[in-house]
Motif scaffolding. Sequence first.
Motif, PDB file in Angstrom:
ATOM      1  N   ASP A 120       0.738  -1.217  -0.106  1.00 16.96           N
ATOM      2  CA  ASP A 120       0.032  -0.159  -0.101  1.00 16.96           C
ATOM      3  C   ASP A 120       0.850   1.199  -0.028  1.00 16.96           C
ATOM      4  O   ASP A 120       1.888   1.086   0.561  1.00 16.96           O
ATOM      5  CB  ASP A 120      -0.759   0.229   1.209  1.00 16.96           C
ATOM      6  CG  ASP A 120      -1.876  -1.143   1.443  1.00 16.96           C
ATOM      7  OD1 ASP A 120      -2.199  -1.490   2.469  1.00 16.96           O
ATOM      8  OD2 ASP A 120      -2.023  -1.743   0.314  1.00 16.96           O
ATOM      9  N   LEU A 141       7.125 -13.063   6.223  1.00 23.27           N
ATOM     10  CA  LEU A 141       7.772 -11.728   7.136  1.00 23.27           C
ATOM     11  C   LEU A 141       7.198 -10.390   6.481  1.00 23.27           C
ATOM     12  O   LEU A 141       8.068  -9.348   6.625  1.00 23.27           O
ATOM     13  CB  LEU A 141       9.082 -11.810   7.099  1.00 23.27           C
ATOM     14  CG  LEU A 141       9.796 -13.161   7.927  1.00 23.27           C
ATOM     15  CD1 LEU A 141      11.117 -13.132   7.895  1.00 23.27           C
ATOM     16  CD2 LEU A 141       9.195 -13.052   9.230  1.00 23.27           C
ATOM     17  N   LEU A 142       6.366 -10.326   5.935  1.00 19.35           N
ATOM     18  CA  LEU A 142       6.027  -9.117   5.009  1.00 19.35           C
ATOM     19  C   LEU A 142       4.963  -8.271   6.181  1.00 19.35           C
ATOM     20  O   LEU A 142       4.451  -8.791   6.934  1.00 19.35           O
ATOM     21  CB  LEU A 142       5.035  -9.079   4.028  1.00 19.35           C
ATOM     22  CG  LEU A 142       5.896  -9.963   2.795  1.00 19.35           C
ATOM     23  CD1 LEU A 142       4.819 -10.543   1.621  1.00 19.35           C
ATOM     24  CD2 LEU A 142       6.934  -9.131   2.276  1.00 19.35           C
ATOM     25  N   PRO A 143       5.291  -6.968   6.022  1.00 13.61           N
ATOM     26  CA  PRO A 143       4.420  -6.071   7.064  1.00 13.61           C
ATOM     27  C   PRO A 143       2.919  -5.989   6.536  1.00 13.61           C
ATOM     28  O   PRO A 143       2.486  -6.506   5.566  1.00 13.61           O
ATOM     29  CB  PRO A 143       5.069  -4.533   6.629  1.00 13.61           C
ATOM     30  CG  PRO A 143       5.483  -4.739   5.327  1.00 13.61           C
ATOM     31  CD  PRO A 143       5.969  -6.101   5.052  1.00 13.61           C
ATOM     32  N   SER A 144       2.470  -5.292   7.447  1.00 16.02           N
ATOM     33  CA  SER A 144       0.640  -5.206   7.329  1.00 16.02           C
ATOM     34  C   SER A 144       0.334  -4.400   6.027  1.00 16.02           C
ATOM     35  O   SER A 144      -0.868  -4.347   5.783  1.00 16.02           O
ATOM     36  CB  SER A 144      -0.023  -4.748   8.454  1.00 16.02           C
ATOM     37  OG  SER A 144       0.898  -3.281   8.783  1.00 16.02           O
ATOM     38  N   SER A 145       1.359  -3.675   5.458  1.00 18.57           N
ATOM     39  CA  SER A 145       1.013  -2.842   4.413  1.00 18.57           C
ATOM     40  C   SER A 145       1.001  -4.014   3.029  1.00 18.57           C
ATOM     41  O   SER A 145       0.833  -3.328   1.900  1.00 18.57           O
ATOM     42  CB  SER A 145       1.992  -1.761   3.979  1.00 18.57           C
ATOM     43  OG  SER A 145       3.141  -2.128   3.983  1.00 18.57           O
ATOM     44  N   ALA A 146       1.110  -4.981   3.085  1.00 17.40           N
ATOM     45  CA  ALA A 146       1.284  -5.936   1.964  1.00 17.40           C
ATOM     46  C   ALA A 146       0.280  -6.718   1.852  1.00 17.40           C
ATOM     47  O   ALA A 146      -0.759  -7.351   2.806  1.00 17.40           O
ATOM     48  CB  ALA A 146       2.651  -6.925   2.259  1.00 17.40           C
ATOM     49  N   SER A 147      -0.375  -6.756   0.806  1.00 13.00           N
ATOM     50  CA  SER A 147      -1.166  -8.008   0.042  1.00 13.00           C
ATOM     51  C   SER A 147      -0.497  -8.883  -0.550  1.00 13.00           C
ATOM     52  O   SER A 147       0.365  -8.667  -1.595  1.00 13.00           O
ATOM     53  CB  SER A 147      -2.173  -7.321  -0.580  1.00 13.00           C
ATOM     54  OG  SER A 147      -2.743  -6.028  -0.300  1.00 13.00           O
TER      55      SER A 147
END
Lengths: 326, 320, 319
Positions: free
Chosen positions: A14, A57-63
């Motif tokens: 995002d 391990l991706l952050p919450s801004s990732a889809s």
Amino acid sequence: MTLLEVRDLHVWFDLSGSRQLHAVQGVSLDVDAGERVGLVGESGCGKSTTILAILGLLPSSASVAGEVRLEGASILSPEEEVARPHRWRDIAMVFQGAMNALNPVKTVEAQIVEPMELHGTAEGAAARKRAGELLEMVGIAPSAGARFPHEFSGGMRQRAALAMALACDPKVLLADEPTTALDVMVQAQILELLERLARDLGLSLILVTHDLPVVAQVCERAAVMYAGEIVEEGAMERLFHSPRHPYTRMLFAATPDLYGDEDVLSIPGSPPRLDRGIVGCPFRSRCDRAFDRCERERPVLRWVEGGGSAACHLNDLPAGASAGST
Amino acid sequence: MRRGDYLIKRVLFALATVFVAITINFFLFRVLPGDAVRSLARVPRATASLRHSLEVQFGLDRPKWEQYLIYLRELLHGNMGISFTNQQPVWDNLREDLANTIPMVTLGTFVAIVIGILTGVFSAWRRGTRMDQVSTNLAIAFYSFPTQWLALVLLIYLSAWFPSHGRTDDFLIDPTWWEHTADVLRHMFLPSLTVALTLYGEYTLIVRSAMLETLGEDYVLTARAKGLSQRRIVVRHAFRNALLPTTTLIALSLGYIVAGVILVETVFSWPGIGNAVYQAVTERDYPMLQGAFLVLTVSVVFFNFLADLLYFRLDPRITE
Amino acid sequence: MGVRADMSDELLDVEGVPAVGESGNWFLRVLRESRQAQIGLAVLLLFVILAFLAPWIEPYDVHTRVGPIYAPPSIHHPFGLDDGGIDMLSLLIQGGRISMIVGFAATLVAMVIGGGIGLVAGYFGGWADGVLMRITDYFIVIPDLPLAIIVAAVWGASLTHLIFVIALLLWTTTARIVRAQVKSVRERVYVKRSRSLGASDLRIIFRHVLPQIGPLLMANTVLTVAVAIFDETALAFLGLGDPTSITWGNIIEFAFLRTAISSGAWWAVIPAGLCVALMIMACFWLGQAIEDALNPRLKVAYVSPRVFRLLPPMTQGPR
């Protein structure tokens, strides 16, 4: 037997104002047991994101879309409990710049012991003993384990990170730019160590780097990434002798910068923006053999002669024909 | 930096600061003109012989620079003059006042630190969520409330349940140790609560900021890659690392505690050093004022020094 | 083109670094992107405007009794009356005016002193730097309120004295910030270049150094105003303000001294404190937002309550 399968992985991040960055665009990769595979590309091409996605391990801004399978079992899930048991035990990671990947207030030994005790592979004195053995395996005196990371040189820290990665006897090792930011002599040593360990321990390895000579030294096979997708894949030999994508060809021909920690590939131009849809081939603006089809249609990965695959319209042309004759 | 060198540097700095404070004291009360400047000997309602002996003690007929040296000498002996208000040695008064202040402030500060840490860690972990925003803005609000005003608000609404003046109930005759302690604690509740509420906001912000810094470090990513649960990472890894900047900043905030103490004790008439300052101002008791200033400064310098030592212990990067 | 008196400046511009610091739009950018900054600035402006318009918008004269002592809030007097029968709302508005004047004035003095010291220390370095910073360190450690108290006690009560006393407590942070900024700007090549061409120190300072430190200084200024107002209430409460003027601090002090609490007159206490708190919060929001924008330590949080989203599967692989 295919140990690790990545199928059609897509990752979007995002951005402000409800835009998205399509960082990984349909990447698929297979790694067999004991195989060493390189993932090569410029910074920003999505290779680090790909391997972070493997471990979830991706952050919450990732889809994320797609699949990651370890020995047949799917491990890609926002549920921490799906991936967590496999982390470090089956798939371990060595990060870029071990300087900061090690916790400055804990001793090196403590950090190696930690995953062992967490996953229950060893405890207490036995764990510390094993930590000592691991340190020795990477060329560090076991007694140095009682020291703190800042007391180590850059090269030693990277070795320690490697020892730490091997703590739970993983099947797969993901190495993200393990030698960037080290000086050349140390680089060579670390790579040699990496290759030897992988071979001796029968590890599968995915080595991410922008530096071709590095891959050539360690890996048998490589996938070349550009603008979020794999544009060519195959055995090192074949890639070198008969590349089937202009980018691969240029990569091998480009003069590597001896001191480079940033890519100074002498390919003019820059990669396309990933926050917009790409029409046609993403490489065409920098390609010396682009033709009209490249403007209209995005190439897909196809099997090529000699083994492996490549995504380039040039491979569809009948042998001997040139671009202009379509 | 070598440990020994660092320590010595800090000690010297502490001593120098105290020295500067002493000099400011002297300078303000002896050298500056103004209707406020009185000599230490002009104790109201004192006997002539007392005044005379004070004049001799402090050399008030000598030139200023000599007075300064005498002042220093007397200070080293613990002689800060005589209080104008009760004709007792300033140091005796202050000793008693300190003994009253310390438990009250310690309780309040301790509570503030605990709440601050809990909310700070929580806010950092849940960064960006509604809870974080509420928690952070609440902390900012309490941090912004004027201390004396908050004390008055608590006084207005809680004085029905808790005593609002002083430290003990004058009407309690011959209390047992237990009754006495309970009485004191009941009186201590409102002042300590005010101190706690005034302080916690700043601590929340400090801890949150330090935690956010830590949570963005690469070794946190490594910890996740190892398979540690988020909770464990926050508590065992991030928090431990965030303690470093946190301790320093908390210690540095001690100057504010002093200000808070003065205001809180005034509102609740708590007989501590803060109240002593207020009384001294109101009654123009200059020896007490000077004495209190000195004691407060020394305390703050001392705690800053302690914080340095603590930081020292916690950060393995400062070694031989 | 010939040699001109300001040729050095032209060379500096040509080097690609603008002589006036950073795009003047940085403030607007901060405002646009931060809700915090917007609210902070709005509240701040509101208070300033009210303070400015005070004499015209006060419903009643602040020296005239209009009703009984400690009359509770009513339609005519939304904030009730104080112990002299004076309208609280008018007192609050008037008080806001003086409080803010004191706050801004003290900040100004502190900026001048601190800025001057920081500038000299940062620019000239060496011995001057050492001495000045040592002095600054002492002032930082010595507790604020006690120092203010003894100075105010000796000096006497008046608004001017109050302003200077508060400034005495505030200058240290400014000095530090200015010094750090000046030092870093000074190190940059183009200023050194300018020196070799003979531009005077003063000229360099004003033309090149000052504009660069603007943004950070602004954040500091805003936060300093907050502290100044806070300090005013504290000093006023202890009787060290100017008893003849009306400030928010004095209002709270009078309420305390004149038995507002035992009379149950909460309106004599609560609104004043809330005004101070709001003002301070506004300054804090704005100052923090500017600081955050200037320190792009936008670290990704590797631990967060939410993880990535997994979308439904799509098909296709290499053919």
